[in-house]
Every structure is written in C-alpha cells, then in structure tokens.
Design a protein around this motif. Structure first.
Motif, PDB file in Angstrom:
ATOM      1  N   ASP A  93       0.850  -1.186   0.000  1.00  0.00           N
ATOM      2  CA  ASP A  93       0.000   0.000   0.000  1.00  0.00           C
ATOM      3  C   ASP A  93       0.889   1.241   0.000  1.00  0.00           C
ATOM      4  O   ASP A  93       1.627   1.473   0.955  1.00  0.00           O
ATOM      5  N   GLY A  97      -4.693   5.051  -2.790  1.00  0.00           N
ATOM      6  CA  GLY A  97      -5.309   4.024  -3.631  1.00  0.00           C
ATOM      7  C   GLY A  97      -4.332   3.205  -4.449  1.00  0.00           C
ATOM      8  O   GLY A  97      -4.736   2.328  -5.204  1.00  0.00           O
ATOM      9  N   ASN A 128      -3.696  -1.966  -8.387  1.00  0.00           N
ATOM     10  CA  ASN A 128      -4.708  -0.912  -8.359  1.00  0.00           C
ATOM     11  C   ASN A 128      -4.053   0.464  -8.408  1.00  0.00           C
ATOM     12  O   ASN A 128      -3.203   0.776  -7.569  1.00  0.00           O
ATOM     13  N   PRO A 130      -5.502   4.530  -8.935  1.00  0.00           N
ATOM     14  CA  PRO A 130      -6.706   5.347  -9.121  1.00  0.00           C
ATOM     15  C   PRO A 130      -6.826   5.836 -10.571  1.00  0.00           C
ATOM     16  O   PRO A 130      -5.839   6.218 -11.196  1.00  0.00           O
TER      17      PRO A 130
END
Length: 192
Positions: A93, A97, A128, A130
């Motif tokens: 992370d 996002g 992922n 954004p």
C-alpha cells in the motif's frame, strides 16, 4: 427515403454505443508497467515472510510504465504462511489508492548457497491505480537469510504482463460504424 432511414438508424446506434462506451471503467494499467521493492524481514523465511516493520516498511524503486514517478515508500503486510495462504488485500500500500492485492501463491522455491539461504515466492495479484481498472499482475519476492549478524531482507518485483485488449463497447462501436459504411456503399452501388 431508405437512405435517410439508414442514416437515422446508424446515428441512433452510434449514440447508444457511445453511451455504453462512456459508462465503461477507465483503461487497465499499461502492459509492461511495474516496480521493484526492497524491505527488511525478521525470523525464519522457510514458510513465511514476517516483515521487520509493516508501516513505511517497503521501498519502491525502478518504477516503469503506469507506475513511473508514483511510488516511493509504502506499507507491507506479512505473509503468515506460504502453505496455508489466504489472499491479502492491500498487501502493498503506497497510499492514495495505489495498492497491490496478493491473491495467490503459485510457487515457493528454497535455495542454499555460500552467502546464506533464499526463498523465492511467486504469486498472482491485482494491481490498483486510481483512475485505472484493477489489473492482473504478478509478484515475485525473494527473501534472503544473510550471513550471521545481519537481518534477513526481501527484494522483489511487481509487473503487469500481457497486451492491451480493447474494451467491448469500443469494439462494438467500431464494428457498427463499419457495418453502416458497408450498407451505405452497397446501397449506392445498387442505385447505379
């Protein structure tokens, strides 16, 4: 009169398909995109990766493609077991996002050498970013038990493979336009 009906039908179909295309999600992450990571480990690397620090514990370097310039330092979640693995959401992370979900472990390889032991873990993941569709990617992590007196480390990479596939609405729009042009040409040839 037939030509006007054909034009009206083609225009309505184009508008309908454009509406479908407009409601589609964003494009997937570019093929060939990826990044390399490095982090510290604690304990044995035989059946797990227990990261030294989970918060601000992973450094991303060598970013490419859709990731270029987006990543620096992020957090990482432990892999408690290679053999009884459960998917890990936001395994990596980087905030905002930018995450990698580790979905599966596909192989685990142990090696020994003069500089210590190593465990290589390969897995399937979802990347992922954004504004982009979640995209299938692969993760390769290599944990190294270094010589006595130093902490184990892990290095690895995340990469998006494959080729870009056009979304169905765009392909349908192109196909509809080609059919309309073919019908107009055929009609003009019949009128001669």
């Amino acid at each position: 009169m037939f030509a006007n009906k054909l034009k009206l039908t083609a225009a309505a179909a184009a508008l309908a398909l454009a509406g479908v295309a407009g409601s589609a999600q964003a494009a997937p992450i570019d093929p060939g995109s990826g990044f390399a990571i490095g982090a510290g480990l604690t304990g044995s690397i035989a059946n797990q990766f227990d990261f030294l620090t989970n918060t601000n514990g992973v450094l991303a370097v060598s970013t490419s493609g859709s990731y270029a310039g987006l990543l620096t330092i992020g957090s990482v979640k432990d892999i408690p077991s290679f053999t009884s693995f459960a998917p890990i959401t936001a395994f990596l992370d980087f905030g905002g996002g930018l995450t990698v979900d580790l979905n599966s472990i596909t192989s685990v390889t142990h090696t020994s050498g003069s500089t210590g032991t190593a465990t290589k873990v390969t897995g399937g993941a979802t990347c992922n970013i954004p504004g982009r569709d979640p995209t299938t990617c692969s993760v390769i992590l290599t944990g190294n038990n270094n010589p006595a007196g130093t902490s184990p480390t892990v290095s690895g990479s995340v990469s998006v493979g494959g080729t870009a596939v056009p979304e169905p609405a765009s392909a349908a729009l192109l196909g509809g336009a080609l059919l309309g042009l073919g019908a107009i040409r055929r009609r003009k040839q019949q009128q001669r």
